[in-house]
Design a protein around this motif. Structure first.
Motif, mmCIF file in Angstrom:
data_model
loop_
_atom_site.group_PDB
_atom_site.id
_atom_site.type_symbol
_atom_site.label_atom_id
_atom_site.label_comp_id
_atom_site.label_asym_id
_atom_site.label_seq_id
_atom_site.Cartn_x
_atom_site.Cartn_y
_atom_site.Cartn_z
ATOM 1 N N CYS A 18 -4.412 -0.249 0.048
ATOM 2 C CA CYS A 18 -5.283 -1.831 0.623
ATOM 3 C C CYS A 18 -6.029 -1.370 0.827
ATOM 4 C CB CYS A 18 -4.236 -1.665 2.248
ATOM 5 S SG CYS A 18 -3.976 -0.579 3.243
ATOM 6 N N CYS A 78 0.482 -0.907 0.194
ATOM 7 C CA CYS A 78 0.065 0.171 0.324
ATOM 8 C C CYS A 78 0.569 0.935 -0.147
ATOM 9 C CB CYS A 78 -1.144 0.452 1.067
ATOM 10 S SG CYS A 78 -1.838 1.267 1.674
ATOM 11 N N HIS A 128 -7.061 4.907 2.165
ATOM 12 C CA HIS A 128 -6.027 4.878 1.729
ATOM 13 C C HIS A 128 -5.622 5.888 0.472
ATOM 14 C CE1 HIS A 128 -4.136 2.697 5.144
ATOM 15 N NE2 HIS A 128 -4.552 3.751 6.134
ATOM 16 N N HIS A 181 0.199 4.237 0.992
ATOM 17 C CA HIS A 181 0.059 4.785 1.967
ATOM 18 C C HIS A 181 0.583 4.165 3.537
ATOM 19 C CE1 HIS A 181 -2.266 7.595 5.060
ATOM 20 N NE2 HIS A 181 -2.708 7.158 5.476
ATOM 21 N N CYS A 182 0.411 2.715 4.115
ATOM 22 C CA CYS A 182 0.369 2.282 5.323
ATOM 23 C C CYS A 182 1.751 1.564 4.762
ATOM 24 C CB CYS A 182 -0.330 2.128 5.734
ATOM 25 S SG CYS A 182 -1.239 0.336 5.390
#
Ligand SMILES: [Zn+2]
Length: 73
Positions: free
Chosen positions: A65, A44, A69, A46-47
């Protein structure tokens, strides 16, 4: 004569035991060959959680994900 009958009973018992073990192990072998094909994983953006390709949320060409996000970027 008594020992001959005992010998035949033991041989037949061993044959039935081996046959039942072969039938029990066969489905296990079949199960392992039916595993799904490996799927590419994407991190992902973002994370960083790795997600299977089929469950990725795509925004442009970037994988996420979840939709939250993807919205956050
Ligand atoms: Zn994420």
């Amino acid at each position: 004569m008594k020992y001959l009958v005992l010998f035949v009973v033991v041989i037949v018992g061993l044959m039935l035991f081996k046959k039942s073990q072969r039938q029990r192990s066969a489905p296990g072998v079949r199960k392992s060959t039916q595993l799904p094909a490996p799927e590419p994983m994407h991190a992902c953006r973002h994370c960083g959680v790795h997600v299977p390709q089929s469950r990725c949320v795509w925004k442009g060409d970037k994988p996420y994900c979840c939709s939250d996000h993807a919205r956050l970027g």
